[in-house]
Design an enzyme around this catalytic site. Structure first.
Site, PDB file in Angstrom:
ATOM      1  N   GLU A   1     -23.330   9.170 -50.191  1.00 34.79           N
ATOM      2  CA  GLU A   1     -22.886   7.481 -49.573  1.00 34.79           C
ATOM      3  C   GLU A   1     -23.084   6.440 -48.109  1.00 34.79           C
ATOM      4  O   GLU A   1     -21.999   8.056 -47.438  1.00 34.79           O
ATOM      5  CB  GLU A   1     -21.218   7.796 -50.357  1.00 34.79           C
ATOM      6  CG  GLU A   1     -21.116   6.551 -50.007  1.00 34.79           C
ATOM      7  CD  GLU A   1     -19.967   6.218 -50.629  1.00 34.79           C
ATOM      8  OE1 GLU A   1     -19.211   4.782 -50.784  1.00 34.79           O
ATOM      9  OE2 GLU A   1     -19.183   6.992 -51.441  1.00 34.79           O
TER      10      GLU A   1
ATOM     11  N   LYS B   1      -6.251  -0.073 -57.819  1.00 35.70           N
ATOM     12  CA  LYS B   1      -7.067   1.572 -57.354  1.00 35.70           C
ATOM     13  C   LYS B   1      -6.306   2.563 -56.537  1.00 35.70           C
ATOM     14  O   LYS B   1      -6.313   2.159 -55.541  1.00 35.70           O
ATOM     15  CB  LYS B   1      -8.417   1.153 -57.349  1.00 35.70           C
ATOM     16  CG  LYS B   1      -9.219   2.259 -57.250  1.00 35.70           C
ATOM     17  CD  LYS B   1     -11.083   1.545 -57.238  1.00 35.70           C
ATOM     18  CE  LYS B   1     -11.566   2.659 -56.685  1.00 35.70           C
ATOM     19  NZ  LYS B   1     -13.074   2.943 -56.352  1.00 35.70           N
TER      20      LYS B   1
ATOM     21  N   GLU C   1     -14.569  14.707 -63.688  1.00 42.74           N
ATOM     22  CA  GLU C   1     -15.208  13.723 -62.901  1.00 42.74           C
ATOM     23  C   GLU C   1     -15.590  14.420 -61.395  1.00 42.74           C
ATOM     24  O   GLU C   1     -15.805  15.236 -61.317  1.00 42.74           O
ATOM     25  CB  GLU C   1     -14.892  12.878 -62.624  1.00 42.74           C
ATOM     26  CG  GLU C   1     -15.155  11.752 -62.204  1.00 42.74           C
ATOM     27  CD  GLU C   1     -15.156  10.199 -61.453  1.00 42.74           C
ATOM     28  OE1 GLU C   1     -14.839  10.239 -59.999  1.00 42.74           O
ATOM     29  OE2 GLU C   1     -14.959   9.972 -62.331  1.00 42.74           O
TER      30      GLU C   1
ATOM     31  N   GLU D   1     -14.167  -0.624 -60.772  1.00 44.30           N
ATOM     32  CA  GLU D   1     -13.737   0.365 -59.981  1.00 44.30           C
ATOM     33  C   GLU D   1     -14.928   0.532 -58.709  1.00 44.30           C
ATOM     34  O   GLU D   1     -14.495   0.371 -57.859  1.00 44.30           O
ATOM     35  CB  GLU D   1     -13.675   1.929 -59.921  1.00 44.30           C
ATOM     36  CG  GLU D   1     -13.767   3.217 -59.434  1.00 44.30           C
ATOM     37  CD  GLU D   1     -13.756   3.964 -59.475  1.00 44.30           C
ATOM     38  OE1 GLU D   1     -14.325   5.561 -59.214  1.00 44.30           O
ATOM     39  OE2 GLU D   1     -14.192   4.986 -61.006  1.00 44.30           O
TER      40      GLU D   1
END
Length: 389
Positions: A183, A129, A363, A227
């Site tokens: 986050e 990733k 996105e 992910e």
């Protein structure tokens, strides 16, 4: 004990006002002003040692360091001891209207090509990733007040907003990192720690039925679950050896902001040793696969090779640490680098083997929306098509 003082004129000189730090959210209210001392800059690997050495010397003023870590763990960070903690809110000036200027770096079509190139290099072994970012460079009619932009972002009660100074070249205007992060990288109070990583995203919809469908689709998306799993696994692996207890839910939950759905996992634990500072934990975790990728070094190399703009403090971490080792650090996303009348907005997307370039473009466009809304840019797609030639 540190007293929280009201805003005063004592530190209102232009130089001291460059050192304004704000971190405000549902569980976080910290504002400081002025600078007594800067932590000697260094990379993330040396953060814990430098913080420990700083607090080993008796100092006047708050026993506190505030600031940011850059995205690149090998680049210099920017932390300092504030002169005072402040309470209340200082009056802010209205935001200047944006002029009709913008530049995407890279443009959407080039970003799609970047994603396709990255996907071609993902083999599940050397690279699983990578998170690729793009930016929007905007010009305002006049210099922007970073506190005014933060006040606009605070209309979303689910995020933690932040304002902090970032280093600039000699004689350059002051620069700020301003954002609204959903986050939490790491929080520590005594032996209790919490991390709440987010990975896997979908844009919110104005229509309630469409919005609920987008949330259900995200929860069932194999691509987004993969992910997300990379991030949770990396954080679990880093924290488990340090903890006597570590609670990691088996599956993620939905986390929502005003503009985005995210997959999130709240990880909590108890440290074996209360001498482990939040600075140690932040240095250990950053950058997580949520903003970098996995394996870390291969992802860093991919980002360096493909992205045309240096991230600076975007996708780094913003927060504080005190002399007891407590503190909170948030991932520096949904943000803009603000300098005079210039803004650079950043957004990224996690790329895995089955990522589709057009969807990743969409996105990142959706992730710009929080800042664009705050800046009064109403139609993102028209804005991009008109100005990102």
């Amino acid at each position: 004990m540190i007293n929280r003082l009201p805003f005063t004129d004592a530190l209102a000189t232009a130089e001291q006002r460059r050192y304004r730090f704000v971190l405000r959210g549902p569980k976080q209210q910290l504002q400081t002003q002025g600078c007594l001392a800067c932590l000697p800059a260094g990379n993330t690997q040396t953060l814990s040692q430098r913080v420990s050495a700083f607090f080993s010397t008796r100092r006047a003023g708050p026993a506190l360091l505030v600031g940011a870590l850059p995205f690149d763990p090998f680049a210099d960070d920017a932390l300092y001891q504030p002169a005072e903690l402040v309470a209340g809110e200082e009056p802010v000036t209205p935001l200047a209207p944006l002029v009709n200027e913008a530049r995407a770096e890279p443009p959407a079509t080039d970003y799609a090509s970047m994603v396709a190139h990255c996907v071609a290099g993902i083999d599940g072994r050397t690279l699983s990733k990578a998170v690729l970012a793009r930016s929007l460079q905007l010009q305002a009619a006049a210099s922007l007040d970073p506190l005014a932009l933060a006040a606009r972002l605070e209309q979303d009660a689910s995020v933690t907003t932040y304002v902090l100074p970032v280093p600039v070249a000699t004689n350059a205007p002051p620069a700020w990192l301003v954002g609204a992060s959903p986050e939490l990288l790491i929080s520590r109070r005594g032996r209790t720690i919490v991390s709440h990583p987010l990975a896997g995203s979908a844009r919110r919809r104005a229509n309630a039925e469409e919005d609920a469908a987008a949330a259900r689709s995200l929860s069932a998306s194999a691509k987004d679950l993969e992910e997300h799993a990379y991030v949770v696994d990396a954080i679990k692996a880093a924290l488990a050896p340090l903890c006597s207890e570590l609670d990691v839910p088996d599956s993620p939950s939905l986390y929502t902001t005003n503009t985005m759905w995210h997959l999130g996992t709240r990880i909590s634990g108890t440290l074996k040793d209360d001498s482990i500072s939040v600075a140690t934990l932040a240095g250990l975790l950053h950058p997580t696969p949520a903003v970098c990728g996995t394996p870390r070094q291969q992802a860093l190399d991919t980002i360096s090779r493909l992205e045309p703009v240096d991230r600076g403090f975007y996708a780094g971490a913003v927060g504080w640490v005190n002399d007891a080792g407590d503190g909170d650090w948030y991932v520096a996303i949904r943000c803009a680098h603000v300098q005079a009348n210039s803004l650079r907005l950043f957004a990224g997307a996690g790329i895995v083997a089955d990522s589709e370039p057009e969807l990743e473009v969409a996105e990142t466009g959706a992730k710009f929306r929080a800042l664009l809304n705050a800046l009064g840019v109403d139609d993102e797609l028209e804005f991009e098509e008109q100005h990102h030639d």
